[in-house]
Design an enzyme around this catalytic site. Sequence first.
Site, PDB file in Angstrom:
ATOM      1  N   THR A 178      39.362 -50.967 -15.239  1.00 43.36           N
ATOM      2  CA  THR A 178      40.695 -50.631 -15.748  1.00 43.36           C
ATOM      3  C   THR A 178      41.609 -51.850 -15.657  1.00 43.36           C
ATOM      4  O   THR A 178      41.398 -52.702 -14.803  1.00 43.36           O
ATOM      5  CB  THR A 178      41.247 -49.476 -14.887  1.00 43.36           C
ATOM      6  OG1 THR A 178      40.500 -48.312 -15.199  1.00 43.36           O
ATOM      7  CG2 THR A 178      42.716 -49.215 -15.097  1.00 43.36           C
ATOM      8  N   ARG A 206      38.492 -35.295 -20.250  1.00 46.53           N
ATOM      9  CA  ARG A 206      38.989 -35.688 -18.916  1.00 46.53           C
ATOM     10  C   ARG A 206      40.094 -36.743 -19.056  1.00 46.53           C
ATOM     11  O   ARG A 206      39.958 -37.718 -19.762  1.00 46.53           O
ATOM     12  CB  ARG A 206      37.837 -36.249 -18.089  1.00 46.53           C
ATOM     13  CG  ARG A 206      38.222 -36.733 -16.681  1.00 46.53           C
ATOM     14  CD  ARG A 206      38.458 -38.213 -16.615  1.00 46.53           C
ATOM     15  NE  ARG A 206      38.555 -38.707 -15.245  1.00 46.53           N
ATOM     16  CZ  ARG A 206      38.976 -39.939 -14.945  1.00 46.53           C
ATOM     17  NH1 ARG A 206      39.339 -40.774 -15.892  1.00 46.53           N
ATOM     18  NH2 ARG A 206      39.032 -40.328 -13.680  1.00 46.53           N
ATOM     19  N   ILE A 207      41.195 -36.531 -18.374  1.00 44.67           N
ATOM     20  CA  ILE A 207      42.252 -37.539 -18.310  1.00 44.67           C
ATOM     21  C   ILE A 207      42.395 -37.935 -16.847  1.00 44.67           C
ATOM     22  O   ILE A 207      42.373 -37.072 -15.953  1.00 44.67           O
ATOM     23  CB  ILE A 207      43.574 -36.995 -18.895  1.00 44.67           C
ATOM     24  CG1 ILE A 207      43.399 -36.772 -20.411  1.00 44.67           C
ATOM     25  CG2 ILE A 207      44.734 -37.957 -18.634  1.00 44.67           C
ATOM     26  CD1 ILE A 207      44.582 -36.155 -21.110  1.00 44.67           C
ATOM     27  N   LEU A 231      39.080 -44.653  -8.343  1.00 39.06           N
ATOM     28  CA  LEU A 231      38.624 -43.340  -8.791  1.00 39.06           C
ATOM     29  C   LEU A 231      39.818 -42.420  -9.060  1.00 39.06           C
ATOM     30  O   LEU A 231      40.539 -42.026  -8.145  1.00 39.06           O
ATOM     31  CB  LEU A 231      37.692 -42.732  -7.732  1.00 39.06           C
ATOM     32  CG  LEU A 231      36.987 -41.464  -8.170  1.00 39.06           C
ATOM     33  CD1 LEU A 231      36.090 -41.719  -9.375  1.00 39.06           C
ATOM     34  CD2 LEU A 231      36.171 -40.896  -7.022  1.00 39.06           C
ATOM     35  N   GLY A 232      40.018 -42.106 -10.346  1.00 42.65           N
ATOM     36  CA  GLY A 232      41.213 -41.365 -10.767  1.00 42.65           C
ATOM     37  C   GLY A 232      41.380 -40.031 -10.065  1.00 42.65           C
ATOM     38  O   GLY A 232      42.498 -39.630  -9.719  1.00 42.65           O
TER      39      GLY A 232
END
Length: 322
Positions: A178, A206-207, A231-232
């Site tokens: 990212t 998935r967001i 990790l979101g």
Amino acid sequence: MIQPSIIVHSGAGYFPDERNASKLEVTRSAAVVGWETLLRQDNVLDAVEAAVRVMEDNVECNAGFGSVLNSAGDVEMDAMIIRGKDLSTGGVGGLCQISNPISVARRVLEKTKHCMLAGQGALEFAVREGFPIVSNESLVSPRAKIMLEGVLSKNIAPSTETGSCITKSSVEEKSLGTVGAVAINCRGEIAAATSTGGICAKMPGRIGDTPIPGGGTFCDDQNCGISATGLGESIMRVCLSSRIANFISNGMDPSTACLTALNSMTERVGGDGGAIVITKSGVLAHAHNSRKMTWASVSGDGELRSGVKAGEEFVTHVVVSK
Ligand code: ASP
């Protein structure tokens, strides 16, 4: 007087050492482009957008072209940009067919009364705003395909690894790619931006944390600007960037604030990551509790700092292009 400065990252996690040089190269170029934009245009939103676009266009990063793939083999991207002066916020979630999601996020900030648009509605908005629509296949890199095959064939947990050397251990290490940027100008105006393809083999729809204010992105001129990576699902649960900002407003130094929040996230919900920060007084900081995070900053008279591993710092000087 605050010195105009920018700090950028291109993701936290693990990738093989042979990729350090190429990751550093794109990350440094993004910082330099952002800093030159800041000096030329004195606009912090322009600066972070320009820096993020450089990384979205580069296959080394998990954003724009080169984004990781969802379990159906598609690219779905998230991005957010925030202006700290008035907390104007623009984000996109699950966006397809756009090369530079950060620019659509900025348009959401400037042209709508909303903070985030997702999926088909986000794409239709981008079309109305005149953004070029590309085929989703053109955003898929060979590396992202290999990565998805690796994850699906080994039936292991979703990951954001975009490395070329896909081994079981490298996949399991969950390298992240990212991208994000934070900039400040001499009046203390701050902007923060983050853009991502998310995590490899994620469920369609998935967001992640990136377009969630206080999750992956935070900015307030009265405190600091932050872009986080990792990790979101963990970052969202602990509102990571908001926690870091709270520590800073309570007087903690910004690197310690990042590391303390990251370590408490890991302890509480698992996952790891990193963050970059600029405080309202112009202090730049970064930290990660993942194995690596590629970062670069430019401040002062063009001092370019960068690194990948904890404690590592390369210092050079930017030659300002005319
Ligand atoms: N935070 C991103 C996400 O989970 C991944 C990353 O930082 O690389 O969507």
